[in-house]
Scaffold this active site. Structure first.
Site, PDB file in Angstrom:
ATOM      1  N   ASN A 107     -47.240 -20.642 -53.484  1.00  0.00           N
ATOM      2  CA  ASN A 107     -46.444 -19.538 -53.620  1.00  0.00           C
ATOM      3  C   ASN A 107     -46.275 -19.711 -55.412  1.00  0.00           C
ATOM      4  O   ASN A 107     -46.231 -20.743 -55.907  1.00  0.00           O
ATOM      5  CB  ASN A 107     -45.194 -19.377 -53.225  1.00  0.00           C
ATOM      6  CG  ASN A 107     -44.561 -18.240 -53.361  1.00  0.00           C
ATOM      7  OD1 ASN A 107     -44.955 -16.967 -53.567  1.00  0.00           O
ATOM      8  ND2 ASN A 107     -43.085 -18.060 -53.763  1.00  0.00           N
ATOM      9  N   HIS A 109     -43.433 -18.211 -58.324  1.00  0.00           N
ATOM     10  CA  HIS A 109     -42.150 -17.675 -58.078  1.00  0.00           C
ATOM     11  C   HIS A 109     -41.577 -17.738 -59.458  1.00  0.00           C
ATOM     12  O   HIS A 109     -41.771 -18.790 -60.165  1.00  0.00           O
ATOM     13  CB  HIS A 109     -40.934 -18.378 -57.382  1.00  0.00           C
ATOM     14  CG  HIS A 109     -39.699 -18.025 -57.330  1.00  0.00           C
ATOM     15  ND1 HIS A 109     -39.423 -17.052 -56.439  1.00  0.00           N
ATOM     16  CD2 HIS A 109     -38.471 -18.371 -57.938  1.00  0.00           C
ATOM     17  CE1 HIS A 109     -38.158 -16.720 -56.706  1.00  0.00           C
ATOM     18  NE2 HIS A 109     -37.452 -17.867 -57.604  1.00  0.00           N
ATOM     19  N   ASP A 145     -38.446 -20.319 -51.333  1.00  0.00           N
ATOM     20  CA  ASP A 145     -38.580 -20.901 -52.709  1.00  0.00           C
ATOM     21  C   ASP A 145     -38.218 -22.355 -52.875  1.00  0.00           C
ATOM     22  O   ASP A 145     -38.077 -22.652 -53.917  1.00  0.00           O
ATOM     23  CB  ASP A 145     -38.095 -19.928 -53.880  1.00  0.00           C
ATOM     24  CG  ASP A 145     -38.293 -18.476 -53.501  1.00  0.00           C
ATOM     25  OD1 ASP A 145     -39.758 -18.166 -53.133  1.00  0.00           O
ATOM     26  OD2 ASP A 145     -37.567 -17.607 -53.703  1.00  0.00           O
TER      27      ASP A 145
END
Length: 212
Positions: A107, A109, A145
């Site tokens: 991911n 972020h 996260d």
């Protein structure tokens, strides 16, 4: 060649950066499919323009998050991806989904993690008077996260900056950072083990590879 599936929810600017990197040979892999939880996401048009299979799944058609994620995983697995890449995918993932792709899901972020997990990171950084902001690429774990950081990029925040100015600065870094990290993974240089990110056989520190 390694296969990548990308998940999006919106404009898909990081998806486009990955498409371009694959086409230019900077990422030694093929994006085989793009999935979105929003049928109107512009990123799906980007995928179709590049000849990539584009799919939308509506969460409202499923009883709950676990059922939706199970259907999504089943659809993704039809493509047998080596890596799943979240590029602006705005749904919180179920534990079962995360565990299914553990160690092979990334991911990006928009903050210097562990600062500002979740939403509205640019506004928080400005409101708190931060002099710098940035973006982090990390492995996905069940903690929102909170997975091991692989690489970060910093950008300045100047007095009087508007939010869109900071967003533009951060996205410019993201479009370079994400393809680089994805390529590390597909080349076999990057892995997650023992709760940490490892690059070229070296355990990375909490804030990832020291690029500078």
């Amino acid at each position: 060649m390694k296969k990548i599936v990308v998940l999006i929810s919106g404009q898909g600017s990081n998806l486009q950066a990955l498409i371009d990197a694959c086409q230019q040979g900077r990422v030694a892999a093929e994006i085989v499919a793009v999935f979105s939880n929003k049928a109107q996401a512009y990123g799906l048009q980007r995928a179709e323009a590049a000849g990539i299979a584009a799919h939308a799944l509506d969460a409202k058609a499923f009883a709950d998050r676990d059922t939706f994620d199970a259907a999504l995983a089943q659809a993704i697995d039809q493509y047998q991806p080596d890596l799943v890449v979240l590029a602006g995918y705005m749904r919180i993932l179920s534990a079962a989904f995360v565990q299914h792709y553990a160690g092979r899901m990334l991911n990006i972020h928009p903050s210097l993690l562990p600062k500002y997990p979740g939403l509205h990171t640019h506004r928080q950084a400005i409101d708190n008077g931060d002099s710098e902001h940035g973006t982090s690429v990390h492995f996905v774990t069940e903690q929102l996260d909170g997975g091991p950081v692989i690489l970060q990029a910093k950008v300045p925040i100047f007095p009087g900056d508007e939010e869109d100015e900071v967003v533009e600065r951060v996205q410019a870094q993201e479009h370079t950072l994400y393809p680089l990290v994805v390529n590390w993974f597909v080349e076999g240089r990057l892995a997650m083990r023992d709760g940490a990110a490892w690059l070229d056989g070296q355990r990375l520190p909490e804030q990832g590879h020291a690029a500078d």
